[in-house]
Structures are given as C-alpha cells and as structure tokens.
Motif scaffolding. Sequence first.
Motif, PDB file in Angstrom:
ATOM      1  N   MET A   1     -54.954  27.816   1.728  1.00 55.22           N
ATOM      2  CA  MET A   1     -55.559  26.904   2.957  1.00 55.22           C
ATOM      3  C   MET A   1     -54.644  25.761   2.931  1.00 55.22           C
ATOM      4  O   MET A   1     -54.441  25.087   2.336  1.00 55.22           O
ATOM      5  CB  MET A   1     -57.034  26.609   2.714  1.00 55.22           C
ATOM      6  N   ASP A   2     -54.269  25.382   4.269  1.00 57.25           N
ATOM      7  CA  ASP A   2     -53.318  24.281   4.644  1.00 57.25           C
ATOM      8  C   ASP A   2     -54.122  23.042   4.910  1.00 57.25           C
ATOM      9  O   ASP A   2     -55.416  23.051   4.968  1.00 57.25           O
ATOM     10  CB  ASP A   2     -52.401  24.505   5.957  1.00 57.25           C
ATOM     11  N   ALA A   3     -53.444  22.196   4.631  1.00 60.67           N
ATOM     12  CA  ALA A   3     -53.931  20.605   4.631  1.00 60.67           C
ATOM     13  C   ALA A   3     -54.476  20.286   6.121  1.00 60.67           C
ATOM     14  O   ALA A   3     -55.689  19.500   5.896  1.00 60.67           O
ATOM     15  CB  ALA A   3     -53.037  19.661   4.187  1.00 60.67           C
ATOM     16  N   GLU A   4     -54.123  20.777   6.995  1.00 63.34           N
ATOM     17  CA  GLU A   4     -54.588  20.558   8.296  1.00 63.34           C
ATOM     18  C   GLU A   4     -56.000  21.185   8.624  1.00 63.34           C
ATOM     19  O   GLU A   4     -56.950  20.663   9.227  1.00 63.34           O
ATOM     20  CB  GLU A   4     -53.745  21.154   9.564  1.00 63.34           C
ATOM     21  N   LEU A   5     -56.356  22.539   8.015  1.00 61.28           N
ATOM     22  CA  LEU A   5     -57.630  23.184   8.116  1.00 61.28           C
ATOM     23  C   LEU A   5     -58.496  22.556   7.344  1.00 61.28           C
ATOM     24  O   LEU A   5     -59.619  22.064   7.625  1.00 61.28           O
ATOM     25  CB  LEU A   5     -57.322  24.624   7.734  1.00 61.28           C
ATOM     26  N   LYS A   6     -58.104  21.845   6.167  1.00 64.44           N
ATOM     27  CA  LYS A   6     -58.893  21.030   5.320  1.00 64.44           C
ATOM     28  C   LYS A   6     -59.525  19.784   6.058  1.00 64.44           C
ATOM     29  O   LYS A   6     -60.618  19.442   6.027  1.00 64.44           O
ATOM     30  CB  LYS A   6     -58.518  20.619   4.057  1.00 64.44           C
ATOM     31  N   ARG A   7     -58.401  19.065   6.600  1.00 66.70           N
ATOM     32  CA  ARG A   7     -58.867  18.046   7.362  1.00 66.70           C
ATOM     33  C   ARG A   7     -59.714  18.048   8.552  1.00 66.70           C
ATOM     34  O   ARG A   7     -60.767  17.582   8.908  1.00 66.70           O
ATOM     35  CB  ARG A   7     -57.558  17.145   8.075  1.00 66.70           C
ATOM     36  N   SER A   8     -59.426  19.086   9.268  1.00 66.86           N
ATOM     37  CA  SER A   8     -60.290  19.658  10.409  1.00 66.86           C
ATOM     38  C   SER A   8     -61.621  19.903  10.042  1.00 66.86           C
ATOM     39  O   SER A   8     -62.930  19.516  10.539  1.00 66.86           O
ATOM     40  CB  SER A   8     -59.788  20.721  11.234  1.00 66.86           C
ATOM     41  N   LEU A   9     -61.820  20.744   8.864  1.00 65.19           N
ATOM     42  CA  LEU A   9     -63.202  21.125   8.366  1.00 65.19           C
ATOM     43  C   LEU A   9     -63.913  19.614   7.839  1.00 65.19           C
ATOM     44  O   LEU A   9     -65.210  19.556   8.045  1.00 65.19           O
ATOM     45  CB  LEU A   9     -63.028  21.933   7.130  1.00 65.19           C
ATOM     46  N   MET A  10     -63.324  18.715   7.323  1.00 62.36           N
ATOM     47  CA  MET A  10     -63.728  17.372   7.039  1.00 62.36           C
ATOM     48  C   MET A  10     -64.303  16.703   8.424  1.00 62.36           C
ATOM     49  O   MET A  10     -65.352  16.225   8.254  1.00 62.36           O
ATOM     50  CB  MET A  10     -62.898  16.688   5.937  1.00 62.36           C
ATOM     51  N   ARG A  11     -63.374  16.677   9.220  1.00 64.34           N
ATOM     52  CA  ARG A  11     -63.988  15.986  10.540  1.00 64.34           C
ATOM     53  C   ARG A  11     -65.101  16.927  11.110  1.00 64.34           C
ATOM     54  O   ARG A  11     -65.940  16.219  11.626  1.00 64.34           O
ATOM     55  CB  ARG A  11     -62.685  16.166  11.414  1.00 64.34           C
ATOM     56  N   LEU A  12     -65.105  17.974  10.881  1.00 68.33           N
ATOM     57  CA  LEU A  12     -66.385  19.002  11.451  1.00 68.33           C
ATOM     58  C   LEU A  12     -67.470  18.357  10.688  1.00 68.33           C
ATOM     59  O   LEU A  12     -68.649  18.277  11.054  1.00 68.33           O
ATOM     60  CB  LEU A  12     -66.094  20.338  11.203  1.00 68.33           C
ATOM     61  N   LEU A  13     -67.381  18.184   9.060  1.00 68.65           N
ATOM     62  CA  LEU A  13     -68.748  17.871   8.363  1.00 68.65           C
ATOM     63  C   LEU A  13     -69.188  16.609   8.870  1.00 68.65           C
ATOM     64  O   LEU A  13     -70.396  16.355   8.906  1.00 68.65           O
ATOM     65  CB  LEU A  13     -68.137  17.776   6.952  1.00 68.65           C
ATOM     66  N   HIS A  14     -68.128  15.612   9.239  1.00 67.61           N
ATOM     67  CA  HIS A  14     -68.613  14.216   9.552  1.00 67.61           C
ATOM     68  C   HIS A  14     -68.983  14.302  11.048  1.00 67.61           C
ATOM     69  O   HIS A  14     -69.651  12.988  11.712  1.00 67.61           O
ATOM     70  CB  HIS A  14     -67.504  13.368   9.425  1.00 67.61           C
ATOM     71  N   GLY A  15     -68.978  15.210  11.930  1.00 67.46           N
ATOM     72  CA  GLY A  15     -69.349  15.164  13.349  1.00 67.46           C
ATOM     73  C   GLY A  15     -68.302  14.659  14.204  1.00 67.46           C
ATOM     74  O   GLY A  15     -68.515  14.042  15.216  1.00 67.46           O
ATOM     75  N   GLU A  16     -67.001  14.713  13.786  1.00 63.28           N
ATOM     76  CA  GLU A  16     -66.068  13.926  14.586  1.00 63.28           C
ATOM     77  C   GLU A  16     -65.073  14.887  15.589  1.00 63.28           C
ATOM     78  O   GLU A  16     -64.077  14.540  15.780  1.00 63.28           O
ATOM     79  CB  GLU A  16     -65.101  13.140  13.541  1.00 63.28           C
ATOM     80  N   VAL A  17     -65.501  16.076  15.583  1.00 68.42           N
ATOM     81  CA  VAL A  17     -64.718  17.001  16.410  1.00 68.42           C
ATOM     82  C   VAL A  17     -65.677  17.346  17.842  1.00 68.42           C
ATOM     83  O   VAL A  17     -66.668  17.106  17.973  1.00 68.42           O
ATOM     84  CB  VAL A  17     -64.467  18.276  15.927  1.00 68.42           C
ATOM     85  N   ALA A  18     -64.648  17.589  18.900  1.00 67.28           N
ATOM     86  CA  ALA A  18     -65.273  17.891  20.210  1.00 67.28           C
ATOM     87  C   ALA A  18     -65.811  19.143  20.277  1.00 67.28           C
ATOM     88  O   ALA A  18     -65.333  19.861  19.337  1.00 67.28           O
ATOM     89  CB  ALA A  18     -63.989  17.687  21.109  1.00 67.28           C
ATOM     90  N   ALA A  19     -66.436  19.375  21.209  1.00 68.01           N
ATOM     91  CA  ALA A  19     -67.163  20.884  21.334  1.00 68.01           C
ATOM     92  C   ALA A  19     -66.407  21.814  21.175  1.00 68.01           C
ATOM     93  O   ALA A  19     -66.698  22.893  20.464  1.00 68.01           O
ATOM     94  CB  ALA A  19     -68.197  21.008  22.764  1.00 68.01           C
ATOM     95  N   PRO A  20     -65.159  21.955  21.780  1.00 65.47           N
ATOM     96  CA  PRO A  20     -64.410  23.071  22.082  1.00 65.47           C
ATOM     97  C   PRO A  20     -63.773  23.356  20.582  1.00 65.47           C
ATOM     98  O   PRO A  20     -63.975  24.537  20.082  1.00 65.47           O
ATOM     99  CB  PRO A  20     -63.278  22.863  22.963  1.00 65.47           C
ATOM    100  N   GLU A  21     -63.408  22.471  19.823  1.00 66.18           N
ATOM    101  CA  GLU A  21     -62.696  22.612  18.471  1.00 66.18           C
ATOM    102  C   GLU A  21     -63.852  22.811  17.448  1.00 66.18           C
ATOM    103  O   GLU A  21     -63.583  23.775  16.607  1.00 66.18           O
ATOM    104  CB  GLU A  21     -62.228  21.060  18.098  1.00 66.18           C
ATOM    105  N   GLU A  22     -65.096  22.458  17.802  1.00 63.79           N
ATOM    106  CA  GLU A  22     -66.246  22.699  16.786  1.00 63.79           C
ATOM    107  C   GLU A  22     -66.578  24.139  16.819  1.00 63.79           C
ATOM    108  O   GLU A  22     -66.557  24.873  15.838  1.00 63.79           O
ATOM    109  CB  GLU A  22     -67.297  22.060  17.222  1.00 63.79           C
ATOM    110  N   GLN A  23     -66.490  24.774  18.390  1.00 58.88           N
ATOM    111  CA  GLN A  23     -66.770  26.121  18.125  1.00 58.88           C
ATOM    112  C   GLN A  23     -65.530  27.019  17.508  1.00 58.88           C
ATOM    113  O   GLN A  23     -65.837  27.930  16.879  1.00 58.88           O
ATOM    114  CB  GLN A  23     -66.799  26.561  19.765  1.00 58.88           C
ATOM    115  N   ALA A  24     -64.365  26.384  17.765  1.00 59.12           N
ATOM    116  CA  ALA A  24     -63.188  27.261  17.164  1.00 59.12           C
ATOM    117  C   ALA A  24     -63.368  27.100  15.513  1.00 59.12           C
ATOM    118  O   ALA A  24     -63.037  27.937  14.893  1.00 59.12           O
ATOM    119  CB  ALA A  24     -61.809  26.665  17.562  1.00 59.12           C
ATOM    120  N   LEU A  25     -63.592  26.261  15.214  1.00 54.16           N
ATOM    121  CA  LEU A  25     -63.723  25.962  13.606  1.00 54.16           C
ATOM    122  C   LEU A  25     -64.885  26.803  13.079  1.00 54.16           C
ATOM    123  O   LEU A  25     -64.778  27.297  11.940  1.00 54.16           O
ATOM    124  CB  LEU A  25     -63.884  24.559  13.329  1.00 54.16           C
TER     125      LEU A  25
END
Length: 151
Positions: free
Chosen positions: A1-25
């Motif tokens: 798993m790449d570092a960018e995905l890990k950062r994105s998942l951390m942002r998802l956990l914190h609630g820091e992603v927009a709705a389209p990105e949240e759905q994609a994750l």
Amino acid sequence: MDAELKRSLMRLLHGEVAAPEEQALKGRLARDPQARRFFDDLSRLWDGLEMPPSPAVPRGFSNAVVAKLRGEGVREEVSWRMAPSWVRAITAAAALAGILVGSGAASLVLADDLFEDSWTEAGEELSLVEGYVEALAGDPATMETEGQIFP
C-alpha cells in the motif's frame, strides 16, 4: 500500500475529505481487503487515543503579554475601553440577558403537581435543586428556618 493512500485514509478518518473523494475511498475500502485492514487498525488506534491534559498557563503570562504590547507601541493602559464598540455592545446585551433570565427564574411560581415526583419523604435531605424549587414555591412566612443561615 502506498503512502498516498495511507494519507488519504487518515484524512478520511479525520473527516477532512470532500464528498466525492470520500465515496471513492469507501469504494476502495470495499474492494481492497488490505486497505480495509489498515483502515480498521487505524480506526481502532485513533478511537483509543486520549487527549493529553491542557497545560496550565505559565506564571507571569499576562505580564508578558502586556509587556509585549507595550514593546509594540501600545502606550496606553490595556483596558476594556480598547475593545471595539460592537464587542462592548454584545457583551452588555449578554449581561443584560443574563440578568433578565436570572430575575425571571427567581420570580417563577411553580405548581406543586409539576414537581410532585421530586419531593422527598420526611427525614430525607433535599438536593440543591429541590431545595431551590421548594424555596421558590413555598411561603416565606411559614418556611422552616432550622439550620438555615438567616433565622
């Protein structure tokens, strides 16, 4: 798993992603078991964390702030008069509202049947709230004064 995905998942956990990105994750988590395990582990770890206690204000902090203000050219005394007029008006309105609410609460006449479940049996002590309700509802001339500050 790449570092960018890990950062994105951390942002998802914190609630820091927009709705389209949240759905994609969330779609990626549904398809990728490794990402799902990582996110679940991360969620458990995040939920188990506790915030550290807030540190106390250091001794002399207020004096240091005033000294810094004076060092930056503020020569007059730091006071309430320096606050903008809109701040003073809002503060005065809030103080007046508090006084009105407090005086209104003190003049309430409560019906006995409204609090019939909160009255205590003979010999039991009243809680602070129950004592206040009893004092508001009772007749001052007939109230028991034993153990009270004012006879």
